[in-house]
Design an enzyme around this catalytic site. Sequence first.
Site, PDB file in Angstrom:
ATOM      1  N   ARG A 138     -35.947   2.084 -10.927  1.00  0.00           N
ATOM      2  CA  ARG A 138     -34.466   1.694 -10.146  1.00  0.00           C
ATOM      3  C   ARG A 138     -33.083   2.839 -10.876  1.00  0.00           C
ATOM      4  O   ARG A 138     -32.631   3.499 -10.827  1.00  0.00           O
ATOM      5  CB  ARG A 138     -33.961   0.571 -10.081  1.00  0.00           C
ATOM      6  N   GLU A 176     -25.334  -6.708  -6.210  1.00  0.00           N
ATOM      7  CA  GLU A 176     -25.166  -6.065  -8.478  1.00  0.00           C
ATOM      8  C   GLU A 176     -24.452  -5.213  -7.996  1.00  0.00           C
ATOM      9  O   GLU A 176     -23.986  -5.288  -9.074  1.00  0.00           O
ATOM     10  CB  GLU A 176     -26.353  -5.706  -7.509  1.00  0.00           C
TER      11      GLU A 176
HETATM   12  N1  MTE Z   1     -23.855 -14.331  -8.327  1.00  0.00           N
HETATM   13  C1  MTE Z   1     -23.916 -16.011  -8.497  1.00  0.00           C
HETATM   14  N2  MTE Z   1     -22.391 -17.064  -8.459  1.00  0.00           N
HETATM   15  N3  MTE Z   1     -25.128 -15.872  -8.999  1.00  0.00           N
HETATM   16  C2  MTE Z   1     -26.434 -15.702  -9.420  1.00  0.00           C
HETATM   17  O1  MTE Z   1     -26.925 -15.848  -9.790  1.00  0.00           O
HETATM   18  N4  MTE Z   1     -26.990 -13.333  -8.999  1.00  0.00           N
HETATM   19  C3  MTE Z   1     -27.090 -12.182  -8.703  1.00  0.00           C
HETATM   20  C4  MTE Z   1     -25.388 -11.626  -7.734  1.00  0.00           C
HETATM   21  N5  MTE Z   1     -24.662 -12.345  -7.942  1.00  0.00           N
HETATM   22  C5  MTE Z   1     -26.037 -14.252  -8.627  1.00  0.00           C
HETATM   23  C6  MTE Z   1     -24.966 -13.630  -8.200  1.00  0.00           C
HETATM   24  C7  MTE Z   1     -27.930 -10.810  -8.245  1.00  0.00           C
HETATM   25  S1  MTE Z   1     -29.307 -10.326  -9.809  1.00  0.00           S
HETATM   26  C8  MTE Z   1     -28.664 -10.732  -7.233  1.00  0.00           C
HETATM   27  S2  MTE Z   1     -29.722  -9.670  -6.156  1.00  0.00           S
HETATM   28  C9  MTE Z   1     -27.964 -10.772  -5.914  1.00  0.00           C
HETATM   29  O2  MTE Z   1     -26.684 -11.743  -6.568  1.00  0.00           O
HETATM   30  C10 MTE Z   1     -28.589 -12.197  -5.222  1.00  0.00           C
HETATM   31  O3  MTE Z   1     -28.040 -13.063  -3.925  1.00  0.00           O
HETATM   32  P1  MTE Z   1     -27.466 -12.026  -2.253  1.00  0.00           P
HETATM   33  O4  MTE Z   1     -29.180 -11.136  -2.159  1.00  0.00           O
HETATM   34  O5  MTE Z   1     -27.228 -12.946  -1.074  1.00  0.00           O
HETATM   35  O6  MTE Z   1     -26.848 -10.740  -2.890  1.00  0.00           O
HETATM   36 MO1  MOS Z   2     -30.711  -9.509  -8.926  1.00  0.00          MO
HETATM   37  S1  MOS Z   2     -31.722  -8.398 -10.824  1.00  0.00           S
HETATM   38  O1  MOS Z   2     -32.108  -7.978  -7.588  1.00  0.00           O
HETATM   39  O2  MOS Z   2     -31.930 -10.812  -8.934  1.00  0.00           O
END
Ligand code: MTE
Ligand code: MOS
Length: 756
Positions: free
Chosen positions: A305, A707
Amino acid sequence: MSKHESAWLHVDGRARFTEDLLRDHPHALHAYPVQSPHAHARVLGIDTALAEVSEGVVRVLTAKDVPGVNDTGISRRDEPLFPELVEHAGQAVVWVLAKTREQARIGAQQVKVEYEPLKPILGLKEAIEQGSFHSAPIRMSRGQTEQALENAEHLKEGELQIGGQEHFYLETQATLAKLDESGTLFVHSSTQHPSETQDIVARVLGVPRSEVIVQCTRMGGGFGGKESQANPYASVAALGAKLTGKPVLVRLSRAQDTTLSGKRHPFYARYQVGFTSEGMLQALKLDLYADGGFSLDLSEPIVSRALFHSDNAYFIPHMQVTGRVCKTHKTSQTAFRGFGGPQGMVVIEHIVDLVARTLNLPPHEVRQKNFYSPEEFTHYGQQVTDAWKMNRVWEEALLRSHYLKRTEEIRSFNAVNRTKVRGLAITPVKFGISFTMTAYNQAGALVLIYQDGSVQVNHGGTEMGQGLHTKIQAIASRTLGIAPEKIKVMPTRTDKVPNTSATAASTGSDLNGGAVRNACERLKSRLLEVAAKHHQLEKEHLDLKEGFFWHQGEKIWTFEEAVKAAYYQRIQLFSDGFYATPHIHWDREKATGRPFAYFSYGACVAEIELDTVTGMHQVRQVDIVHDVGESLTPAIDRGQVEGGFIQGMGWLTLEDLRWNDAGLLATRNASTYKLPTLMDAPEVFNVHLLENTPQEGVVFGSKAVGEPPLMLAIAVREAIKDALHTLTGHFADVPSPITPEVSFFAAKIKKAHVLG
Ligand code: MTE
Ligand code: MOS
């Protein structure tokens, strides 16, 4: 309205995190690890005799207690649960179970482990020199890079070091495991990937997966740190429960969590860039080295990535990028918001800044003129068909932030101020959405309608604060045409939806939302049929919304009436649902394809003020324009953009992981590891979600958001570099993070001189 579905529970404290389950299991045993003081050592002997008679200790777990495979590695078997060879300082060697946490801690102190220390590899450069790698190089290339570099009008080369990052989720790693009367293991785990946790627990116990149920109600944050890293703790709890018959809780203290679990990968980059006098990029040769730590974990896809994002938003005709995962004696570095993408992007933004400074051109102009156009392809062969969106967010960010006017204001400010220098920068984000492992892009759902018209939704995604369950509720509500309050999103369980993918790669709502919509559409269609028959109307002339069936603008029936009627007609009132992202493919061998369903776009303008005496800076203003398509839940998306940005800013400017000479993490707690707080947030913080850009092919035109915003924070790094450039007259060739210390030395500030 898009209030987080657990908002009230979070606020008044009713929301239960894994450790809170102890209330229902007061007799649960507590597990405590015995951690190695050495980064690399052979375990010669373990004496548990004293520990076993220590007060309250019920059992001491060692390798001989493992009925299945003594390994929790996910990419290969390189993570022994009870190691004979220690490969990082802090690695757990033995686990002690006792009636209280304090008794387990004292018991763990009684365990005698004899080690033969070996020489560790503790840094990236050391690993590269010694050829210590986990795997073969990963390459992506296009064109004739060597030749293009040779013929380039300008050639520059350099290197960049990029630090790692601790996830610092508020809830540390935690699992509570128990047995039911048939011997089935029920594992409550704070995991982003319940199906994999189930798989690893079953492997360690030597039982089929059907003997293990993993549930995740919610996590107090994951950020990638619980994609694979929850598995060993779930395994310890499950093993303990199996052996003692009692519920077992593993809940790490902060210092245990930071010394046991993996972090964002530190990177080291070497580059050569060729460009024209107008600032057009011609060729890039880039070698990226990631510090993978002791085991492989997710490091290969993370390095991939990074390579996928080493172009960020820029078309570079000739490109040759190589990535390697170094093996060091550190925690096993892992997924962290952006999954390598941020590291790749920091490098190319650093390079584009170098190009601009070399030519004495405004960096924002050099950036924009190198953007992809819609007919162009990335270095891995994916056409950037909607590249115009990049230009749109960019133009909007320039306008909304009054970029050009402020450039002038800052110039005037800097002309008359000696101890304060201001810097301004704008940077783009183009981030690919989909798991690059094509098979992971699938999801399932199970939706149940009860006779009273209330609904339960089960899906494979996990809730970690990002609001996935709220989005799922919105999707089910819009599809079924009933109020969100009628829909209950259930805790994620492997016995409701099997074989799920991790909630990761920002795909949670695209994938699980797609599956939930699919299930709800099937149910809606059945109910419309029932209604059509009942009212002797054509199904096509009926609509279901706001809880009613509508015919020619008139309400003719309620949702509840239709549900009741369906039941008596013996119509199935529950449905599964499935979604697999279409039109994506990836050829790993040739490193080409269309790995991403689409790109997420954003732009960020940041202004900082650097104190030339201390090297400290303040973020004065941030203006973000970000594309989330048609937002399902605008308040949540805005929260993701703000939170992601702040987390990225922490990584790039504050958070500084330090290890001591023995390889033990020195920054184990918030007292020594500087996290961003409200005090570090921009004084003026404007977030604008791009309007009128539904994303074709995604559920209700929405777009992933989790992300990408993290990488908007690169603007802060570039703004500090802008201030340093003003101060020194040179390209600011600084590593990441730019802590005050780094700024201080980069500016070559001699306190005495300035003060005198
Ligand atoms: N937001 C919060 N509040 N807490 C989290 O742990 N993880 C992030 C992001 N936002 C996270 C967050 C990460 S690394 C990812 S991959 C995505 O949320 C995962 O959730 P989604 O695929 O539903 O967006
Ligand atoms: Mo998010 S690093 O893909 O859990």
